[in-house]
Design a protein around this motif. Structure first.
Motif, PDB file in Angstrom:
ATOM      1  N   ALA B  50      -9.008  10.957  -0.554  1.00 30.76           N
ATOM      2  CA  ALA B  50     -10.152  10.403  -1.274  1.00 30.76           C
ATOM      3  C   ALA B  50      -9.779   9.149  -2.043  1.00 30.76           C
ATOM      4  O   ALA B  50     -10.641   8.321  -2.342  1.00 30.76           O
ATOM      5  CB  ALA B  50     -10.702  11.453  -2.245  1.00 30.76           C
ATOM      6  N   PRO B  72     -10.998   4.541  -4.450  1.00 31.95           N
ATOM      7  CA  PRO B  72     -11.888   5.544  -3.859  1.00 31.95           C
ATOM      8  C   PRO B  72     -13.261   4.980  -3.527  1.00 31.95           C
ATOM      9  O   PRO B  72     -13.821   5.309  -2.477  1.00 31.95           O
ATOM     10  CB  PRO B  72     -11.994   6.627  -4.934  1.00 31.95           C
ATOM     11  CG  PRO B  72     -11.181   6.188  -6.091  1.00 31.95           C
ATOM     12  CD  PRO B  72     -10.375   5.001  -5.695  1.00 31.95           C
ATOM     13  N   ALA B  73     -13.775   4.137  -4.404  1.00 28.20           N
ATOM     14  CA  ALA B  73     -15.130   3.629  -4.191  1.00 28.20           C
ATOM     15  C   ALA B  73     -15.251   2.847  -2.897  1.00 28.20           C
ATOM     16  O   ALA B  73     -16.323   2.748  -2.324  1.00 28.20           O
ATOM     17  CB  ALA B  73     -15.536   2.750  -5.376  1.00 28.20           C
ATOM     18  N   LEU B  77     -15.857   7.306   1.742  1.00 30.97           N
ATOM     19  CA  LEU B  77     -15.831   8.754   1.934  1.00 30.97           C
ATOM     20  C   LEU B  77     -16.692   9.399   0.854  1.00 30.97           C
ATOM     21  O   LEU B  77     -16.918   8.819  -0.194  1.00 30.97           O
ATOM     22  CB  LEU B  77     -14.400   9.274   1.806  1.00 30.97           C
ATOM     23  CG  LEU B  77     -13.347   8.581   2.666  1.00 30.97           C
ATOM     24  CD1 LEU B  77     -11.967   9.133   2.355  1.00 30.97           C
ATOM     25  CD2 LEU B  77     -13.675   8.764   4.133  1.00 30.97           C
ATOM     26  N   ALA B  78     -17.137  10.620   1.106  1.00 25.31           N
ATOM     27  CA  ALA B  78     -17.878  11.345   0.076  1.00 25.31           C
ATOM     28  C   ALA B  78     -17.173  12.657  -0.176  1.00 25.31           C
ATOM     29  O   ALA B  78     -16.565  13.226   0.728  1.00 25.31           O
ATOM     30  CB  ALA B  78     -19.304  11.600   0.519  1.00 25.31           C
ATOM     31  N   MET B  79     -17.233  13.102  -1.429  1.00 28.07           N
ATOM     32  CA  MET B  79     -16.500  14.328  -1.763  1.00 28.07           C
ATOM     33  C   MET B  79     -17.442  15.319  -2.435  1.00 28.07           C
ATOM     34  O   MET B  79     -18.288  14.937  -3.233  1.00 28.07           O
ATOM     35  CB  MET B  79     -15.352  13.970  -2.697  1.00 28.07           C
ATOM     36  CG  MET B  79     -14.471  15.139  -3.046  1.00 28.07           C
ATOM     37  SD  MET B  79     -12.768  14.557  -3.256  1.00 28.07           S
ATOM     38  CE  MET B  79     -12.019  15.992  -3.972  1.00 28.07           C
ATOM     39  N   ARG B 146     -25.957  14.571  -2.541  1.00 34.19           N
ATOM     40  CA  ARG B 146     -25.401  13.343  -3.076  1.00 34.19           C
ATOM     41  C   ARG B 146     -24.349  12.773  -2.120  1.00 34.19           C
ATOM     42  O   ARG B 146     -24.161  11.569  -2.033  1.00 34.19           O
ATOM     43  CB  ARG B 146     -24.774  13.657  -4.439  1.00 34.19           C
ATOM     44  CG  ARG B 146     -24.427  12.451  -5.238  1.00 34.19           C
ATOM     45  CD  ARG B 146     -23.939  12.844  -6.612  1.00 34.19           C
ATOM     46  NE  ARG B 146     -22.731  13.662  -6.544  1.00 34.19           N
ATOM     47  CZ  ARG B 146     -22.119  14.151  -7.610  1.00 34.19           C
ATOM     48  NH1 ARG B 146     -22.602  13.927  -8.812  1.00 34.19           N
ATOM     49  NH2 ARG B 146     -21.035  14.884  -7.493  1.00 34.19           N
ATOM     50  N   ARG B 150     -25.514   8.807   1.382  1.00 30.47           N
ATOM     51  CA  ARG B 150     -25.039   7.449   1.643  1.00 30.47           C
ATOM     52  C   ARG B 150     -24.327   7.330   2.979  1.00 30.47           C
ATOM     53  O   ARG B 150     -23.678   6.340   3.257  1.00 30.47           O
ATOM     54  CB  ARG B 150     -24.128   6.986   0.516  1.00 30.47           C
ATOM     55  CG  ARG B 150     -23.033   7.960   0.204  1.00 30.47           C
ATOM     56  CD  ARG B 150     -22.324   7.491  -1.035  1.00 30.47           C
ATOM     57  NE  ARG B 150     -21.150   6.721  -0.681  1.00 30.47           N
ATOM     58  CZ  ARG B 150     -19.922   7.123  -0.929  1.00 30.47           C
ATOM     59  NH1 ARG B 150     -19.718   8.278  -1.539  1.00 30.47           N
ATOM     60  NH2 ARG B 150     -18.912   6.393  -0.588  1.00 30.47           N
ATOM     61  N   LEU B 156     -15.368  15.061   2.304  1.00 26.89           N
ATOM     62  CA  LEU B 156     -14.246  15.859   1.833  1.00 26.89           C
ATOM     63  C   LEU B 156     -14.810  16.989   0.979  1.00 26.89           C
ATOM     64  O   LEU B 156     -15.572  16.741   0.048  1.00 26.89           O
ATOM     65  CB  LEU B 156     -13.305  14.979   1.000  1.00 26.89           C
ATOM     66  CG  LEU B 156     -12.907  13.647   1.644  1.00 26.89           C
ATOM     67  CD1 LEU B 156     -12.054  12.828   0.689  1.00 26.89           C
ATOM     68  CD2 LEU B 156     -12.150  13.894   2.944  1.00 26.89           C
TER      69      LEU B 156
END
Ligand SMILES: Nc1ncnc2c1ncn2[C@@H]1O[C@H](COP(=O)(O)OP(=O)(O)OP(=O)(O)O)[C@@H](O)[C@H]1O
Ligand SMILES: [Mg+2]
Lengths: 290, 336, 276
Positions: B50, B72-73, B77-79, B146, B150, B156
Motif C-alpha cells: 500500500a 500511497p496516494a 490502490l485502495a485498502m 469507499r 474510485r 488490499l
C-alpha cells in the motif's frame, strides 16, 4: 507505522515547537547563569565585572534568603495540606448522591478561574481588611477585636487565599479519580463487612494515590512561583515575613536593580524547582508507558 | 490493470527483520489471499504494497512500474482496514465521496458514482448517516464502497471481516467474492480464517515468520503442501502428524494424514485407539481418538456415526494419501 | 424504610455539600453583590446580602475610566492571540508525535514538560532585559510571545493526548484515498480532533487570561491586561470597594463562564494526562 516521507515531514513539523522552547528555556537560562557570576547593577551600567560565586554567597547567607526559603516551604506545605485534605473531603462529598450536584460543583470550582490579582484584592480588602472587611464586621458583631490579618499573620493569610484558589483544582482532580473507582470493589467490600473507614483506607485512598501525587507535584510547581498574591497583599512584608523566594528575587532584581544577586537567586530557584520536577516527570513518564 | 510484482522485498523494524526476502507475482485480476499465524508479517507486507510502510530493500512493481518509493496516494490502490477506518465526522455519502474529491472529480460525476456504488452495496438508505449510526456490516460495506468507488487497480484487504459475527461474515464473504467476479480487479486479502482463504482465493500465499512457505491454488495447497508447516496450516480440522523412526530409504521423519483419509474399523487396523471427545456437526462427525504412543488423532467420519465416548476402535490411513516429510519438514514424494 | 433512610442521608449530604460549596463560592458572590452597591453601603458595618439599593453606577464609573476597555481588550488579544498562535505551532508538533512515533518521542514530550517547570524567576532578568532591548516591554506582542511560549508545552501535551485517541488507520485510509499530508490533517485529523482542539484552546485562553507573573512584570499602562490593571487597585483606590468589585466582576465573569465549560479538559490538561 510510517514512511520515510512522513517521518521527514514529522521532524519538520516538530521544529517550530522545539526551537522556540529551546530558545525560551536555554537562552535566558544561560544568561541568568552568566549574570549570576557578575557584579551587575542596572543603576550603574558598564561596570560589570566577574566576581565568581560572590553573588551566591551573598544570596545564600542573606538572612532574607533563609526567611523567604522557610516562607516558601510553609506556603507550599500549608497550601498542600489544606487543599489535599479539603480536596479529598470535597471529592468524597461530591461523589455522594446529592441534589443539585452540578451546581455544587460549579460553585466549588469557581475560585480556580478567578485571576490571582482579583482574588488577592477581594480577600485583602473586602474580607480581611481590619476596618471595613467582612471578617472585621463579623468580629465586631461577636464583640471581639478584629484581626489585622496582613500585619499580624501575613503568611497565614496568604496561605488561606492561595488555598482558596487551589482547593478547586485538588477537589476536581481527586473527584475525577474517585469517579473512576470500580464500584464493584466497594460493593465487594460491603459484602466483606468493611466499615466506611476501612473502605476509605484500604480501597479509596490507594486508588487515589496516583491522583494525590499528581496534585502534590503540580501544585508544588505552581506554588513555588506564587507572586501576584504577595505583590498585591503584603508586598512581602512586614519585613520579610511574607516574602517567598520568587518575590525576594523579584525585589532584588527589579526593585533594587541587582541583576547579579537576582540571577544567583534565580539559579537557586531553578535548582529547587528541578528537584520537584524530577519526581513529577517520573510520575508522568510512567503514565506515558501505558 | 493491476499486477503487483514483489522482488526480493524485505522489511526491518530496527534490528528485527519482519519480512525476509520475498518474491511474489500477483497477476492482474487475481484474488490472492495471505494467510499465516499471527505476527508472521502479513499485514506488514500488505502495508508495504500500500505504501504505508517503507520497503527496507527490494522493489515493488505495480503494473510494471517501480512503485517502491511512491507515496500511497499515488499508487492507485485502495485498502479496506480491519477497523473499517471510516471518517467518523463525515456522512456515508462524504466518506464514499472523499477519494473522488481528492482526485478532483467533478461533482456531478461524484454524485453519479456514489449512487451506483450505494446501489451495488445496498447503502442507498444510509447515505446521510454518520458511521457511528451504522451496524458493523453496514460500516464494512461503506468501507468497501469507499474503496471501489474510485476504481483502483487493486484492492488490499486486511482482515476485513474479523470484526463481524459469524453469519454476517459468511454473507460478506460471498459479497466480496461476487464483487471480485464482477469487477475483475486484483484483490489482495489478508485473513486468519481458513475458510475465507479456501473459499475466496484464486491463490493462497502461506506466510510463516516473514517468508512465504508456499503459493498456490487452494486445492494445490491442500493436496500437495510443500512442507509440514503448510500441511498443518491448511485444512480444518487440522491434519494429523505422526513422528516415525527416520526411514532409511527416503529419510521420512514424519507422516501426515488428513482426518478424512483415515479408515475406522472395530475389528482391526494400523493403530488401536480409544475415542475421546466426539463432535457431531450433523453432516459429519469428528472423533478425537487417543492412540497409544501417539498424540490424539482427529478423524472425520459421516454424520450418522454410531460410536460413543470410550469405544475402542482401530484406525488405518489411506496409504496413497499419506504425506511424507523429511527432517526439515519438506514434503517428499509419496512412494507408496 | 431503607428508602426513607437513604433519602435522609441524601438530605444530610446535600445540606453539607451546599453549605461548604456556598462558603467556597461566597467571596465571589460577595464581590458580585458588592459591585451593585453604593460605596457607602459597600463598607457598611452591617452589610446586607440582598436588601440594598441595587445600582449600576459602579460599572458606569469603571467603564467611564476609559482605560478599562483598553485593558479588557489587551486581555482578549493576549489570551486569544497566544492561544491561537500556540495552536498553530502545537498542532503540527502534536501530529508528528502522536502519529509518527519514534524512540525519542517520549523524551521530547518529557523535555517539553520540563520547560514548564522552569520557575519564571529563573529567567526573569534576561527576559526583562531582552524585552527592554527589543522594545517589547509593555507591548501586547511581547506578552503574546511569552504566553504562547509558557503555554506551548501544555498545548502540545493536551493535543497529543487527544490525537492519540484517533486511530492511525483512519489517517492511513485518507492517505490511501489520495489525500496529501496537508489534506489528511485538514480534512480528517482536525475535524475529528475538533472537540479536543477546542478544549485545548479554551483551557489556554483561561490560563493566559489569568496569568499574573509576566503580565505584572512586563507591562505598564499600555499593554497591561486585566490582571495587571486590577493589581493597580491595591493602591488606596482599592478602598473603593464597590468599584473594585465591579472591575473584578467584569474581569472574572467571562472566564468563569468559559471555565465551567472546560471542567473536564481542565483535569486532563493540567495533570498532563496523568488523570483522565
Ligand atoms: N511498527 C512496528 N515496529 C516494530 N515491530 C513491528 C511494527 N509493526 C509490526 N511489527 C512486528 O512485525 C511482525 C509482523 O507484524 P504484522 O502486523 O505484519 O503481523 P500479522 O501477520 O499481520 O499478524 P496478525 O495476524 O496478528 O495481524 C510482528 O512480530 C510485529 O510485532
Ligand atoms: Mg495483521
Amino acid at each position: 507505522m510510517a514512511t520515510t516521507n512522513s517521518r521527514a515531514l514529522a521532524r519538520l513539523m516538530l521544529v517550530p515547537s522545539v526551537v522556540l522552547l529551546l530558545a525560551w528555556m536555554l537562552v535566558p537560562l544561560c544568561m541568568t547563569l552568566y549574570f549570576s557570576f557578575l557584579d551587575y547593577n542596572l543603576l550603574s551600567p558598564g561596570t560589570e565585572e566577574f566576581i565568581g560565586f560572590m553573588n551566591y554567597e551573598f544570596f545564600l547567607t542573606d538572612p532574607a534568603f533563609f526567611e523567604s526559603f522557610f516562607n516558601t516551604l510553609l506556603l507550599v506545605g500549608g497550601v498542600l495540606l489544606i487543599t489535599l485534605g479539603g480536596g479529598i473531603g470535597l471529592a468524597i462529598l461530591l461523589d455522594q448522591a446529592i441534589w443539585g450536584r452540578n451546581y455544587v460543583r460549579i460553585m466549588v470550582l469557581a475560585p480556580f478561574f478567578v485571576m490571582p490579582t482579583v482574588s488577592a484584592l477581594v480577600w485583602k480588602n473586602m474580607l480581611m481588611n481590619p476596618v471595613n472587611g467582612l471578617f472585621a464586621h463579623f468580629a465586631n458583631w461577636l464583640g471581639m477585636t478584629p484581626i489585622d490579618f496582613f500585619a499580624q499573620i501575613p503568611l497565614l493569610s496568604i496561605i488561606v487565599i492561595v488555598s482558596w484558589q487551589w482547593l478547586p483544582f485538588a477537589a476536581l482532580i481527586l473527584l475525577t479519580a474517585i469517579q473512576s473507582l470500580d464500584r464493584e470493589q466497594l460493593e465487594a467490600a460491603d459484602l466483606d463487612g468493611a466499615g466506611p473507614f476501612s473502605k476509605f483506607y484500604y480501597i479509596v485512598l490507594p486508588h487515589l494515590s496516583r491522583a494525590i501525587t499528581a496534585v502534590i507535584l503540580i501544585e508544588t510547581i505552581f506554588l513555588l512561583s506564587i507572586f501576584a498574591e504577595i505583590l498585591v497583599t503584603t508586598s512581602g512584608g512586614p519585613g520579610y515575613a511574607s516574602t517567598n523566594i520568587t518575590y525576594l528575587i523579584y525585589t532584588q532584581s527589579l526593585l533594587q536593580f541587582d541583576v547579579g544577586g537576582g540571577s544567583a537567586g534565580g539559579i537557586v530557584a531553578v535548582i529547587i524547582a528541578n528537584i520537584v520536577a524530577i519526581f513529577l516527570m517520573r510520575l508522568i513518564g510512567k503514565n506515558l508507558e501505558d | 490493470m493491476g499486477s503487483i510484482h514483489l522482488k526480493q522485498v524485505t522489511k526491518d523494524f530496527g534490528d528485527v527483520s519482519v519480512i525476509k526476502p520475498i518474491d511474489l507475482e500477483i497477476k492482474d485480476g487475481e484474488f490472492i489471499v495471505f494467510v499465516g499465524p499471527s505476527g508472521c508479517g502479513k499485514s506488514t507486507l500488505l502495508r508495504m504494497i500500500a505504501g504505508l510502510e517503507d520497503t527496507t530493500s527490494g522493489t515493488i512493481e505495480i503494473d510494471g512500474q517501480d512503485a517502491t518509493t511512491t507515496p500511497p496516494a499515488k499508487r492507485g490502490l485502495a485498502m479496506v482496514f480491519q477497523s473499517y477506518a471510516l471518517y467518523p465526522h463525515m456522512s456515508v455519502r462524504n466518506n464514499i465521496a472523499f477519494p473522488l474529491k481528492r482526485a478532483k472529480i467533478n461533482d456531478d460525476i461524484i454524485e453519479e458514482k456514489i449512487a451506483s456504488v450505494a446501489k451495488t452495496l445496498n447503502l442507498t438508505d444510509y447515505l446521510d448517516r454518520k458511521p457511528g449510526q451504522l451496524s458493523g456490516g453496514q460500516r464494512q460495506r461503506v468501507a468497501i464502497g469507499r474503496a471501489i468507488v474510485r476504481q483502483p487497480s487493486a484492492f488490499l484487504f486486511d482482515e476485513p471481516l474479523s470484526n463481524l459475527d459469524a453469519s454476517l461474515r459468511v454473507n460478506m464473504r460471498l459479497e466480496i467474492s461476487e464483487l471480485h467476479k464482477s469487477l475483475n480487479t486484483t484483490m489482495v486479502y489478508v485473513t486468519h480464517d481458513q475458510v475465507e482463504a479456501m473459499t475466496m482465493a484464486d491463490r493462497i500465499a502461506v506466510f510463516n515468520g516473514g517468508i512465504i512457505e508456499q503459493v498456490g491454488s487452494p486445492l494445490e495447497l491442500y493436496n500437495n503442501p510443500a512442507n509440514r508447516f503448510v500441511a498443518g496450516f491448511i485444512g480444518s480440522p487440522k491434519i494429523n502428524f505422526i513422528d516415525i523412526e527416520p526411514s532409511t530409504i527416503d529419510g521420512t521423519c514424519s507422516l501426515g494424514i488428513r482426518p478424512e483419509h483415515i479408515e475406522i474399523s472395530t475389528t482391526g487396523g494400523q493403530w488401536a485407539g480409544k475415542i475421546g471427545v466426539i463432535e457431531h456437526l450433523g453432516s459429519e462427525t469428528f472423533l478425537h481418538v487417543h492412540v497409544d504412543g501417539h498424540d490424539t488423532f482427529t478423524v472425520k467420519t459421516s454424520g450418522d456415526c454410531p460410536f460413543k465416548y470410550g469405544d475402542e476402535i482401530y484406525l488405518s490411513p489411506q496409504k496413497n494419501k499419506l504425506l511424507h516429510f523429511d527432517a526439515t519438514g519438506k514434503t517428499l514424494p509419496n512412494i507408496a | 424504610m431503607a428508602n426513607n433512610n437513604s433519602i435522609k442521608t441524601k438530605l444530610i449530604y446535600t445540606f453539607i455539600a451546599w453549605t461548604i460549596s456556598g462558603l467556597i463560592f461566597f467571596p465571589i458572590l460577595w464581590t458580585l453583590i458588592t459591585s451593585f452597591k453604593t460605596e457607602a453601603e459597600a463598607i457598611s458595618a452591617s452589610p446586607s446580602l440582598f436588601m440594598f439599593d441595587w445600582t449600576l453606577e459602579n460599572y458606569e464609573d469603571v467603564l467611564a475610566r476609559s482605560p478599562y476597555f483598553n485593558h479588557f481588550w489587551n486581555s482578549i488579544v493576549i489570551s486569544i492571540g497566544s492561544s491561537i498562535l500556540g495552536l498553530l505551532i502545537a498542532i503540527p508538533a502534536a501530529w508528528s508525535m502522536a502519529f509518527v512515533q519514534t524512540k525519542r518521542t517520549k523524551n521530547l514530550l518529557m523535555w517539553m514538560l520540563s520547560t514548564k517547570m522552569l520557575p519564571p524567576v529563573g529567567v526573569l532578568i534576561p527576559i526583562y532585559l531582552l524585552f527592554r532591548d527589543f522594545g517589547l516591554l509593555d507591548t501586547k506582542v511581547g506578552l503574546v510571545i511569552v504566553m504562547t511560549l509558557i503555554n506551548l508545552p501544555i498545548m502540545v501535551w493536551m493535543l497529543y493526548t487527544y490525537f492519540r485517541e484517533i486511530p492511525n488507520e483512519v489517517l492511513e485510509a485518507a492517505r490511501m484515498d489520495g489525500a496529501s499530508i496537508g489534506e489528511e490533517i485538514l480534512y480528517v485529523l482536525l475535524p475529528i480532533a475538533l472537540p479536543g482542539i477546542a478544549s485545548t484552546l479554551l483551557l489556554n485562553v483561561i490560563l493566559a487570561w489569568n496569568e499574573a507573573f509576566w503580565t505584572l512584570i512586563l507591562t505598564a499602562a499600555n499593554a497591561a491586561p486585566l490582571t495587571a490593571f486590577i493589581a493597580s487597585y491595591s493602591s488606596p483606590e482599592g478602598l473603593f470597594y464597590a468599584k473594585l468589585s465591579a472591575a473584578s466582576a467584569m474581569a472574572i465573569v467571562p472566564i468563569l463562564i468559559l471555565g465551567w465549560f472546560s471542567q473536564k479538559q481542565l483535569v486532563r490538561g493540567l495533570s498532563f494526562g496523568a488523570v483522565k
